[in-house]
Scaffold this active site. Structure first.
Site, PDB file in Angstrom:
ATOM      1  N   HIS A  55      46.930  27.693  43.139  1.00 42.93           N
ATOM      2  CA  HIS A  55      47.445  28.825  42.369  1.00 42.93           C
ATOM      3  C   HIS A  55      48.968  28.713  42.388  1.00 42.93           C
ATOM      4  O   HIS A  55      49.673  29.581  42.893  1.00 42.93           O
ATOM      5  CB  HIS A  55      46.931  30.148  42.939  1.00 42.93           C
ATOM      6  CG  HIS A  55      46.940  31.295  41.968  1.00 42.93           C
ATOM      7  ND1 HIS A  55      45.820  32.035  41.663  1.00 42.93           N
ATOM      8  CD2 HIS A  55      47.939  31.831  41.226  1.00 42.93           C
ATOM      9  CE1 HIS A  55      46.133  32.987  40.793  1.00 42.93           C
ATOM     10  NE2 HIS A  55      47.427  32.886  40.510  1.00 42.93           N
ATOM     11  N   GLU A 103      44.722  28.617  35.974  1.00 45.84           N
ATOM     12  CA  GLU A 103      45.537  28.734  34.756  1.00 45.84           C
ATOM     13  C   GLU A 103      46.445  27.525  34.533  1.00 45.84           C
ATOM     14  O   GLU A 103      47.685  27.639  34.577  1.00 45.84           O
ATOM     15  CB  GLU A 103      46.351  30.038  34.782  1.00 45.84           C
ATOM     16  CG  GLU A 103      45.478  31.269  34.899  1.00 45.84           C
ATOM     17  CD  GLU A 103      46.216  32.587  34.649  1.00 45.84           C
ATOM     18  OE1 GLU A 103      47.448  32.562  34.547  1.00 45.84           O
ATOM     19  OE2 GLU A 103      45.550  33.620  34.544  1.00 45.84           O
ATOM     20  N   ASN A 108      40.000  33.765  33.206  1.00 46.77           N
ATOM     21  CA  ASN A 108      40.971  34.832  33.413  1.00 46.77           C
ATOM     22  C   ASN A 108      41.279  35.414  32.041  1.00 46.77           C
ATOM     23  O   ASN A 108      41.623  34.672  31.114  1.00 46.77           O
ATOM     24  CB  ASN A 108      42.275  34.296  34.031  1.00 46.77           C
ATOM     25  CG  ASN A 108      42.076  33.756  35.440  1.00 46.77           C
ATOM     26  OD1 ASN A 108      40.974  33.791  35.987  1.00 46.77           O
ATOM     27  ND2 ASN A 108      43.152  33.264  36.033  1.00 46.77           N
ATOM     28  N   TYR A 155      43.226  38.644  29.919  1.00 45.81           N
ATOM     29  CA  TYR A 155      44.086  39.829  29.920  1.00 45.81           C
ATOM     30  C   TYR A 155      44.259  40.469  28.554  1.00 45.81           C
ATOM     31  O   TYR A 155      44.397  41.683  28.463  1.00 45.81           O
ATOM     32  CB  TYR A 155      45.473  39.481  30.501  1.00 45.81           C
ATOM     33  CG  TYR A 155      45.412  39.250  31.997  1.00 45.81           C
ATOM     34  CD1 TYR A 155      45.425  40.321  32.880  1.00 45.81           C
ATOM     35  CD2 TYR A 155      45.286  37.969  32.518  1.00 45.81           C
ATOM     36  CE1 TYR A 155      45.334  40.130  34.247  1.00 45.81           C
ATOM     37  CE2 TYR A 155      45.196  37.758  33.890  1.00 45.81           C
ATOM     38  CZ  TYR A 155      45.213  38.846  34.750  1.00 45.81           C
ATOM     39  OH  TYR A 155      45.104  38.651  36.100  1.00 45.81           O
ATOM     40  N   GLU A 193      39.761  36.742  36.753  1.00 42.83           N
ATOM     41  CA  GLU A 193      40.883  37.687  36.776  1.00 42.83           C
ATOM     42  C   GLU A 193      40.783  38.578  35.558  1.00 42.83           C
ATOM     43  O   GLU A 193      40.537  38.092  34.448  1.00 42.83           O
ATOM     44  CB  GLU A 193      42.253  36.990  36.712  1.00 42.83           C
ATOM     45  CG  GLU A 193      42.684  36.319  37.969  1.00 42.83           C
ATOM     46  CD  GLU A 193      44.083  35.710  37.880  1.00 42.83           C
ATOM     47  OE1 GLU A 193      44.929  36.211  37.102  1.00 42.83           O
ATOM     48  OE2 GLU A 193      44.315  34.722  38.581  1.00 42.83           O
TER      49      GLU A 193
HETATM   50  C1  FCB Z   1      47.801  35.605  35.923  1.00 43.70           C
HETATM   51  C2  FCB Z   1      47.999  34.945  37.268  1.00 43.70           C
HETATM   52  C3  FCB Z   1      47.995  35.897  38.411  1.00 43.70           C
HETATM   53  C4  FCB Z   1      48.676  37.200  38.077  1.00 43.70           C
HETATM   54  C5  FCB Z   1      48.166  37.766  36.774  1.00 43.70           C
HETATM   55  C6  FCB Z   1      48.777  39.082  36.379  1.00 43.70           C
HETATM   56  O1  FCB Z   1      48.404  34.840  34.933  1.00 43.70           O
HETATM   57  O2  FCB Z   1      46.997  33.980  37.501  1.00 43.70           O
HETATM   58  O3  FCB Z   1      48.569  35.246  39.520  1.00 43.70           O
HETATM   59  O4  FCB Z   1      50.039  37.039  38.089  1.00 43.70           O
HETATM   60  O5  FCB Z   1      48.362  36.852  35.745  1.00 43.70           O
END
Ligand code: FCB
Length: 463
Positions: free
Chosen positions: A119, A164, A287, A289, A362
């Site tokens: 990470h 990522e 992940n 968002y 995530e």
């Molecule tokens: C992702 C990362 C994680 C955190 C989130 C908000 O890109 O993997 O470490 O910072 O965003």
């Protein structure tokens, strides 16, 4: 109630540099994030991860907190520079012992350990030798993976390799928003290949189920105009297909290779590499968002929200693309809230790639949390965010997507990279001067969902 399948992992996620602190303890060597965070002007407020939330010393309390909340799976990362302080050579036993103790304490608390090997904390000497743009870094990563496998393989059944790789490659080597802060688009293209190669080589030495954790975005064109449609193709290519196609189809997408032609990605590929990268690994971490809405028109008014600082483009071959508003409400990061995009991406991955088990590794949101004097945070916006995204996961499962778990980002407030400690993603509030932890309303809400194995009907969400 909206019930999830039995065995669904209700998890929370963190990463080593963001929480551990103890940067110079236990024989740990320096990583690129130590160097980068000490470079003036790179991190808001000059913050570093030197102390972070002191998880290195408080991990037993943090595990007890998770257990008390009801969280049953924990995704954490192993700091490469604790295991190999200079990035090569024999294992640093004190570093390995920390993770053995952590894993044992998790198992004792009935919490599944879900480690990630990388990470973003590359040992500094490996960056000094060339970093991820250098092919040898992939071999070093496989060597590190075999040390971790030998040390923890008897008690850990699943592993994530790289987290990522888009961020490592493009924020690290193209825009320079992340460590090591280089602004060399050609180096970023080479980094993509070596991160993927490192994943594949590691997948061959790790026991059990293995996967990469990729950050996928839903992508929309701002309009039907050809420039906007082409912008969406390029961004979907760089963000999603550049990683998914090699992992699961054993080839780079032809259109993205063509976009990256000036940067020489194709020249890095040696015979056998694509087979290594597509080593059947057994799972994928997603992940998620937000959604990107993009325009290729010169007059489009856009924004880039990857860093608090002025930035060069993290999109080689798509530097002209603007990221425009899709008109949705935003989190405290300025990221648009779009749970439908999560369902879309899960459904797409399950349809277009072989049906490996998927895990949302995530998902979460920063908001301007207001803590009372005793550290109590009532955060209905985060509850609503988590609830909506979990419902999107449920809908994906109902339509046949093999989704086996969800990890909220993050267990607790922590060091948010170039934003330092200014952005809080935690289910648990941390008062940084005292390191006191107090679960937010969202943490209690999430723990209850985990205990029930599902979501209460809308309108009956207890805060
Ligand atoms: C992702 C990362 C994680 C955190 C989130 C908000 O890109 O993997 O470490 O910072 O965003």
């Amino acid at each position: 109630m909206t019930s999830f399948p039995a065995g669904f992992a209700w998890g929370a996620a963190t990463s080593a540099y963001q929480i551990e602190g103890a940067a110079a303890e236990g024989g740990r060597g320096p990583s690129i994030w130590d160097t980068f965070s000490r470079t003036p002007g790179k991190i808001l407020g000059g913050d570093t991860g030197d102390i972070a939330v002191d998880h290195y010393h408080r991990f037993r309390d943090d595990i007890a907190l998770m257990r008390d909340l009801g969280i049953t799976a924990y995704r954490f990362s192993i700091a490469w520079p604790r295991i190999q302080p200079t990035g090569s050579g024999p294992v640093n036993e004190r570093g390995l012992d920390f993770y053995k103790d952590l894993v044992d304490a998790l198992l004792e608390a009935g919490i599944e350990p879900w480690p990630t090997l990388y990470h973003w904390d590359l040992p500094q000497p490996l960056e000094d030798a060339g970093g991820w743009p250098l092919r040898d870094t992939a071999s070093r990563f496989a060597e590190y993976a075999s040390l971790v496998a030998a040390g923890l393989g008897d008690r850990v059944p699943r592993w994530f390799t790289v987290n990522e790789p888009w961020c490592s490659a493009f924020l690290g080597y193209a825009s320079g928003d992340h460590a090591p802060g280089r602004r060399e688009p050609a180096a970023s293209a080479r980094a993509v290949h070596h991160l993927l190669l490192g994943h594949g080589m590691a997948a061959q030495v790790l026991p059990g189920q293995v996967g990469a954790a990729v950050n996928l975005y839903a992508v929309s064109a701002a309009s039907d105009e050809p420039e906007d449609v082409d912008a969406a193709r390029r961004i979907d290519g760089l963000q999603n297909r550049l990683f998914l196609d090699p992992l699961f189809h054993g080839r780079y997408p032809a259109d993205v290779l063509a976009d990256l032609e000036p940067y020489g990605l194709a020249e890095c590929v040696r015979p056998g590499d694509m087979e290594t990268i597509s080593t059947p690994a057994g799972m994928l971490g997603v992940n998620y968002y937000s959604r990107h809405t993009v325009s290729g028109r010169a007059d489009a008014e856009g924004f880039v929200a990857t860093s608090p600082f002025a930035t060069t483009s993290p999109w080689p071959g798509a530097e002209h693309v603007s990221f425009v508003s899709g008109g949705r409400p935003m989190t405290g990061m300025g990221w648009e809230i779009d749970p439908a995009g999560l369902q879309e991406m899960l459904t797409r991955v399950a349809a277009e790639y072989p049906a490996v088990p998927l895990y949302v590794t995530e998902n979460g949101a920063a908001f301007e949390d207001k803590a009372s004097a005793d550290g109590v945070v009532d955060d209905p916006e985060r509850v609503a965010y988590l609830d909506a995204h979990l419902r999107a996961c449920h809908a994906a499962i109902a339509s046949g997507v093999p989704l086996g778990g969800y990890f909220a980002w993050s267990l607790m407030d922590n060091f948010e990279w170039s934003w330092g400690y200014t952005k809080r993603f935690g289910l648990v509030h941390v008062d940084y001067p005292t390191q006191r932890r107090v679960p937010k309303s969202s943490g209690r809400w999430y723990g209850e969902a985990a205990r029930r194995g599902g979501l209460a009907d809308p309108g009956t969400i207890d805060r």
